[in-house]
Design a protein around this motif. Structure first.
Motif, PDB file in Angstrom:
ATOM      1  N   CYS A  87       0.030  -5.335  11.221  1.00  0.00           N
ATOM      2  CA  CYS A  87      -0.596  -6.575  11.196  1.00  0.00           C
ATOM      3  C   CYS A  87      -2.381  -6.058  11.497  1.00  0.00           C
ATOM      4  CB  CYS A  87      -0.168  -7.526  12.093  1.00  0.00           C
ATOM      5  SG  CYS A  87      -0.906  -9.046  12.292  1.00  0.00           S
ATOM      6  N   LEU A  88      -3.167  -6.269  10.480  1.00  0.00           N
ATOM      7  CA  LEU A  88      -4.603  -5.881  10.791  1.00  0.00           C
ATOM      8  C   LEU A  88      -5.348  -6.795  11.570  1.00  0.00           C
ATOM      9  CD1 LEU A  88      -5.581  -3.949   7.519  1.00  0.00           C
ATOM     10  CD2 LEU A  88      -5.270  -3.115   9.790  1.00  0.00           C
ATOM     11  N   SER A  89      -6.327  -6.370  12.523  1.00  0.00           N
ATOM     12  CA  SER A  89      -7.091  -7.721  13.191  1.00  0.00           C
ATOM     13  C   SER A  89      -8.354  -6.976  13.230  1.00  0.00           C
ATOM     14  CB  SER A  89      -6.676  -7.470  14.843  1.00  0.00           C
ATOM     15  OG  SER A  89      -6.667  -6.462  15.250  1.00  0.00           O
ATOM     16  N   GLU A  90      -8.786  -5.820  12.503  1.00  0.00           N
ATOM     17  CA  GLU A  90     -10.033  -5.319  12.094  1.00  0.00           C
ATOM     18  C   GLU A  90     -10.417  -5.620  10.913  1.00  0.00           C
ATOM     19  OE1 GLU A  90     -12.008  -4.483  14.742  1.00  0.00           O
ATOM     20  OE2 GLU A  90     -10.413  -4.465  16.337  1.00  0.00           O
ATOM     21  N   GLU A  91     -11.742  -5.517  10.467  1.00  0.00           N
ATOM     22  CA  GLU A  91     -12.214  -5.396   8.959  1.00  0.00           C
ATOM     23  C   GLU A  91     -12.088  -3.848   8.420  1.00  0.00           C
ATOM     24  OE1 GLU A  91     -16.195  -6.800   8.914  1.00  0.00           O
ATOM     25  OE2 GLU A  91     -15.826  -8.817   9.261  1.00  0.00           O
ATOM     26  N   GLN A  92     -11.599  -3.858   7.391  1.00  0.00           N
ATOM     27  CA  GLN A  92     -11.341  -2.479   6.817  1.00  0.00           C
ATOM     28  C   GLN A  92     -11.263  -2.790   5.274  1.00  0.00           C
ATOM     29  OE1 GLN A  92      -8.298   0.332   8.228  1.00  0.00           O
ATOM     30  NE2 GLN A  92      -8.082  -0.774  10.286  1.00  0.00           N
ATOM     31  N   THR A  93     -11.488  -1.537   4.755  1.00  0.00           N
ATOM     32  CA  THR A  93     -11.500  -1.401   3.153  1.00  0.00           C
ATOM     33  C   THR A  93     -10.205  -0.676   2.931  1.00  0.00           C
ATOM     34  OG1 THR A  93     -13.697  -1.607   2.629  1.00  0.00           O
ATOM     35  CG2 THR A  93     -12.411  -0.732   0.884  1.00  0.00           C
ATOM     36  N   VAL A  94      -9.220  -1.540   2.251  1.00  0.00           N
ATOM     37  CA  VAL A  94      -7.812  -0.750   1.864  1.00  0.00           C
ATOM     38  C   VAL A  94      -7.570  -0.818   0.539  1.00  0.00           C
ATOM     39  CG1 VAL A  94      -5.315  -1.459   2.301  1.00  0.00           C
ATOM     40  CG2 VAL A  94      -6.884  -2.003   4.059  1.00  0.00           C
ATOM     41  N   THR A  95      -7.012   0.470   0.206  1.00  0.00           N
ATOM     42  CA  THR A  95      -6.374   0.905  -1.142  1.00  0.00           C
ATOM     43  C   THR A  95      -5.001  -0.095  -1.311  1.00  0.00           C
ATOM     44  OG1 THR A  95      -7.729   2.564  -1.338  1.00  0.00           O
ATOM     45  CG2 THR A  95      -6.190   2.213  -3.079  1.00  0.00           C
ATOM     46  N   LEU A 151      -0.271  -5.583   5.859  1.00  0.00           N
ATOM     47  CA  LEU A 151       0.055  -4.435   5.093  1.00  0.00           C
ATOM     48  C   LEU A 151       1.707  -3.966   5.374  1.00  0.00           C
ATOM     49  CD1 LEU A 151      -3.174  -2.412   5.677  1.00  0.00           C
ATOM     50  CD2 LEU A 151      -2.947  -4.099   4.110  1.00  0.00           C
ATOM     51  N   VAL A 152       2.302  -3.685   3.892  1.00  0.00           N
ATOM     52  CA  VAL A 152       3.499  -3.264   3.969  1.00  0.00           C
ATOM     53  C   VAL A 152       3.606  -1.991   3.096  1.00  0.00           C
ATOM     54  CG1 VAL A 152       5.905  -4.027   3.376  1.00  0.00           C
ATOM     55  CG2 VAL A 152       4.300  -5.726   4.311  1.00  0.00           C
ATOM     56  N   LEU A 153       4.185  -0.982   3.361  1.00  0.00           N
ATOM     57  CA  LEU A 153       4.729   0.144   2.503  1.00  0.00           C
ATOM     58  C   LEU A 153       5.250  -0.294   1.147  1.00  0.00           C
ATOM     59  CD1 LEU A 153       4.104   3.252   2.729  1.00  0.00           C
ATOM     60  CD2 LEU A 153       6.382   3.417   3.681  1.00  0.00           C
ATOM     61  N   TYR A 154       5.009   0.355   0.057  1.00  0.00           N
ATOM     62  CA  TYR A 154       5.543  -0.081  -1.144  1.00  0.00           C
ATOM     63  C   TYR A 154       6.764   0.672  -1.577  1.00  0.00           C
ATOM     64  CZ  TYR A 154       4.483   3.794  -4.143  1.00  0.00           C
ATOM     65  OH  TYR A 154       4.604   5.081  -4.898  1.00  0.00           O
ATOM     66  N   GLY A 155       7.641   0.409  -2.380  1.00  0.00           N
ATOM     67  CA  GLY A 155       8.639   1.094  -2.902  1.00  0.00           C
ATOM     68  C   GLY A 155       9.908   0.836  -2.012  1.00  0.00           C
ATOM     69  N   LEU A 156       9.801  -0.099  -1.244  1.00  0.00           N
ATOM     70  CA  LEU A 156      11.124  -0.456  -0.239  1.00  0.00           C
ATOM     71  C   LEU A 156      12.193  -1.615  -0.841  1.00  0.00           C
ATOM     72  CD1 LEU A 156       9.434  -0.408   3.067  1.00  0.00           C
ATOM     73  CD2 LEU A 156      10.654   1.495   1.891  1.00  0.00           C
ATOM     74  N   PRO A 157      13.083  -1.657  -0.680  1.00  0.00           N
ATOM     75  CA  PRO A 157      13.872  -2.858  -1.189  1.00  0.00           C
ATOM     76  C   PRO A 157      13.626  -4.216  -0.526  1.00  0.00           C
ATOM     77  CG  PRO A 157      15.454  -1.004   0.080  1.00  0.00           C
ATOM     78  CD  PRO A 157      14.037  -0.592  -0.137  1.00  0.00           C
ATOM     79  N   VAL A 166       0.888  -1.116   0.062  1.00  0.00           N
ATOM     80  CA  VAL A 166       0.084  -0.077  -0.036  1.00  0.00           C
ATOM     81  C   VAL A 166       0.758   1.279   0.046  1.00  0.00           C
ATOM     82  CG1 VAL A 166      -1.896  -1.080   0.900  1.00  0.00           C
ATOM     83  CG2 VAL A 166      -0.265   0.032   2.551  1.00  0.00           C
ATOM     84  N   GLU A 167       0.160   2.249  -0.253  1.00  0.00           N
ATOM     85  CA  GLU A 167       0.941   3.691  -0.180  1.00  0.00           C
ATOM     86  C   GLU A 167       0.958   4.075   1.175  1.00  0.00           C
ATOM     87  OE1 GLU A 167       0.340   6.603  -3.668  1.00  0.00           O
ATOM     88  OE2 GLU A 167      -1.626   5.354  -3.525  1.00  0.00           O
ATOM     89  N   ARG A 168       1.545   5.263   1.323  1.00  0.00           N
ATOM     90  CA  ARG A 168       2.080   5.850   2.808  1.00  0.00           C
ATOM     91  C   ARG A 168       0.553   6.372   3.204  1.00  0.00           C
ATOM     92  NH1 ARG A 168       5.504  11.077   3.335  1.00  0.00           N
ATOM     93  NH2 ARG A 168       7.059   9.649   3.548  1.00  0.00           N
ATOM     94  N   GLU A 169      -0.358   7.082   2.252  1.00  0.00           N
ATOM     95  CA  GLU A 169      -1.894   7.569   2.973  1.00  0.00           C
ATOM     96  C   GLU A 169      -2.687   6.203   3.526  1.00  0.00           C
ATOM     97  OE1 GLU A 169      -5.208  10.286   1.451  1.00  0.00           O
ATOM     98  OE2 GLU A 169      -3.615   9.866   0.036  1.00  0.00           O
ATOM     99  N   ALA A 170      -2.602   5.243   2.647  1.00  0.00           N
ATOM    100  CA  ALA A 170      -3.560   4.042   2.940  1.00  0.00           C
ATOM    101  C   ALA A 170      -3.280   3.514   4.142  1.00  0.00           C
ATOM    102  CB  ALA A 170      -3.548   3.035   1.494  1.00  0.00           C
ATOM    103  N   ALA A 195      -5.021   2.952   7.649  1.00  0.00           N
ATOM    104  CA  ALA A 195      -5.377   1.849   8.511  1.00  0.00           C
ATOM    105  C   ALA A 195      -4.979   1.680  10.049  1.00  0.00           C
ATOM    106  CB  ALA A 195      -4.851   0.676   7.474  1.00  0.00           C
ATOM    107  N   ILE A 196      -3.929   2.536  10.066  1.00  0.00           N
ATOM    108  CA  ILE A 196      -3.582   2.572  11.531  1.00  0.00           C
ATOM    109  C   ILE A 196      -4.535   3.345  12.304  1.00  0.00           C
ATOM    110  CG2 ILE A 196      -1.710   3.694  12.882  1.00  0.00           C
ATOM    111  CD1 ILE A 196       0.201   3.167  10.680  1.00  0.00           C
ATOM    112  N   VAL A 197      -5.088   4.268  11.807  1.00  0.00           N
ATOM    113  CA  VAL A 197      -6.363   4.900  12.545  1.00  0.00           C
ATOM    114  C   VAL A 197      -7.335   4.173  12.875  1.00  0.00           C
ATOM    115  CG1 VAL A 197      -7.836   6.968  12.257  1.00  0.00           C
ATOM    116  CG2 VAL A 197      -5.492   7.157  11.601  1.00  0.00           C
ATOM    117  N   GLY A 198      -7.700   3.146  11.859  1.00  0.00           N
ATOM    118  CA  GLY A 198      -8.804   2.233  11.977  1.00  0.00           C
ATOM    119  C   GLY A 198      -8.622   1.023  13.031  1.00  0.00           C
ATOM    120  N   GLU A 199      -7.144   0.970  13.253  1.00  0.00           N
ATOM    121  CA  GLU A 199      -6.876  -0.155  13.959  1.00  0.00           C
ATOM    122  C   GLU A 199      -7.030   0.106  15.455  1.00  0.00           C
ATOM    123  OE1 GLU A 199      -5.696  -4.232  14.438  1.00  0.00           O
ATOM    124  OE2 GLU A 199      -6.301  -3.225  12.768  1.00  0.00           O
ATOM    125  N   LYS A 200      -7.523  -0.784  16.248  1.00  0.00           N
ATOM    126  CA  LYS A 200      -7.913  -0.579  17.574  1.00  0.00           C
ATOM    127  C   LYS A 200      -6.810  -0.833  18.339  1.00  0.00           C
ATOM    128  CE  LYS A 200     -12.839  -0.893  17.530  1.00  0.00           C
ATOM    129  NZ  LYS A 200     -14.028  -1.495  18.152  1.00  0.00           N
TER     130      LYS A 200
END
Length: 503
Positions: free
Chosen positions: A328-336, A369-375, A302-306, A310-315
């Motif tokens: 590592c998500l434990s809640e239901e979310q819609t992710v881009t 979820l992992v940030l894209y564009g990393l080696p 995912v991108e940085r914004e997505a 997701a962090i905000v929606g994670e309890k």
């Protein structure tokens, strides 16, 4: 002839008339004349000539009352002169050797002496300068004696002008001022090039601060030195290795505002499809350590914004600041998520395609979820860390404090990096990870480049030297426990007590 009282200036003795002096008088008069003839001034021995002094050689004779005829006078003079010469010769024979008088007149003697001193057999003597040994000048450059010409005196020795050279560029030092380091001279500019640090961003000499000191920043791992101003003048910094962008290099810009250096971009993973092989190899790494994850946990890039949304929606969960790279998500979310990798346009990535994906909670773990564009190695280290969170939750580890949970997850991330970077037959690693070396080696797709290995060492160094209490302090406590008791025993102790075993 009438008597006369005139005084006659004579160049040699003359007898006038029939006046005949006695023998002693004639001898005395002749000797006086002869001594005056050979008497020289201070320049006699040098030039072979003498100065004529009329006052000394003036002789006064009174003319006799009776004159002789010309024939008698001439005959008489000849006899007197011959007699006087014989007397003089007899006296000379009585002198010691080396003090004999010459038989010529004054002009002949002077001419002979002058010719003798200036003959080719006796050239003029020009004495060479003599220097005692302690005054000899030996060139400190070529070790030859300085005989003539200009010389330079410095550093307690002497040099030919062309031998006094800069120790750096080897060209002669012609300036009045130079720099000295030890026993080696330098041009001031060459010495500054060697000793004054240059900024590795703008390539200028790092300026001196108000206190007269050279103040600069230096990266603790890469040793990149740079001017302090580059920390706040919008100089780009690689989001992976943290190195600042040099002025002669252009970093690649990602669409979410991050920058990526050329070395990190070589192995960067840009979309979810490209990351799947790496994700499955790390799951195999866990299985090789008897830590199998049975549930198929979705993994998305995912991108940085997505990721921030997701962090905000994670309890639950503790997140690494200032920037979180995985979750590592434990809640239901819609992710881009990133569906297709962007293409390179100039020095930017453009044209990235994304898609929305609804994540359904089926267990304690919804997705990773992992940030894209990393080696590749950094992406893998993040995946290993987040998979450990998934394993702990799926295995019933509840309510762990951040130091314990984040610390043991960092240990798994570090162990995976070790198997990727170090040779297969390495020895200095936790005992529990040795069993996984065979399974992890199969995931390797050949030898890694020096650049990638260096990046792996940097990521390991980041884990070891993290200053945060949870990620840094937790890792060091967990690593000590694993090294002493093993991974399985440490995990069992955490499950029973919620803490690391006492080391």
């Amino acid at each position: 002839m009438a008597p006369s009282s005139d005084i006659n200036h004579l160049s040699h003795p003359c007898i006038f008339g029939d006046y005949v002096s006695s023998h002693p008088e004639r001898k005395s008069g002749f000797m006086k004349w002869l001594s005056k003839l050979f008497k020289g001034g201070p320049n006699r021995g040098r030039s072979g000539r003498h100065l004529h002094d009329s006052s000394e050689e003036s002789v006064s004779w009174r003319v006799p009352s009776r004159a002789l005829d010309d024939r008698g006078r001439a005959q008489k003079e000849k006899e007197d002169l011959g007699h006087a010469m014989s007397l003089s010769s007899s006296e000379d024979s009585k002198r010691p050797n080396g003090y004999r008088w010459g038989e010529g007149n004054g002009e002949d003697y002077g001419k002979a002496l002058h010719d003798n001193l200036n003959s080719s057999a006796h050239p003029p003597y020009a004495p060479a300068p003599f220097y005692p040994n302690e005054y000899r000048r030996i060139c400190g450059g070529c070790s030859q004696e300085i005989i003539y010409g200009n010389c330079l005196g410095c550093m307690d020795t002497y040099f030919h002008p062309d031998c006094f050279r800069c120790h750096s560029c080897r060209y002669p030092i012609t300036e009045r001022e130079f720099s000295l380091s030890g026993k080696h001279p330098y041009h001031k500019s060459c010495f500054k090039e060697l000793t004054h640090p240059k900024c590795e961003v703008c390539f200028q000499f790092i300026p001196i601060n108000a206190a007269g000191l050279i103040e600069y920043r230096c990266h603790p791992f890469w040793s990149q030195k740079y001017c302090p101003c580059h920390e706040y003048d919008n100089t780009s910094r690689c989001c992976s290795c943290e190195r600042l962008e040099p002025r002669n290099t252009k970093y690649y810009g990602l669409e979410d505002g991050r920058s990526l250096c050329l070395e990190c971009m070589e192995s960067a993973i840009m979309d979810t499809g490209d990351c799947q092989p790496l994700y499955h190899s790390i799951r195999d790494y866990y299985e090789g350590m008897l830590m199998r994850i049975d549930q198929q946990v979705p993994m998305l890039l995912v991108e940085r914004e997505a990721l921030n949304e997701a962090i905000v929606g994670e309890k639950n969960g503790f997140h690494h600041l200032p920037e979180t790279r995985g979750l590592c998500l434990s809640e239901e979310q819609t992710v881009t998520s990133i569906h297709r990798r962007p293409r390179i346009g100039g020095h930017r990535f453009i044209g990235m395609r994304t898609q929305h994906q609804k994540l359904i909670r089926k267990s304690e773990v919804t997705a990773i979820l992992v940030l894209y564009g990393l080696p590749r190695l950094l992406t893998g280290a993040i995946l290993a860390h987040e998979l450990m969170h998934a394993w702990l939750r799926l295995k019933g580890y509840r309510n762990l404090n951040p130091e314990v949970e984040e610390g043991i997850c960092q240990v798994l991330s570090y162990m995976w990096l070790e198997t990727e970077v170090m040779p297969t037959n390495y020895q200095n690693m936790p005992s529990t990870s040795t069993a996984s070396s065979s399974s992890s080696s199969s995931s390797k797709k050949g030898a890694k480049s020096h650049v990638e290995n260096k990046l792996g060492e940097f990521f390991k160094n980041q884990i070891v030297n993290d200053s945060s209490p949870a990620y840094g302090g937790g890792f060091r406590a967990a690593n000590e426990a694993v090294n002493k008791y093993g991974l399985r025993s440490t995990l069992e102790h955490i499950r029973l007590t919620g803490f690391f075993p006492v080391v």
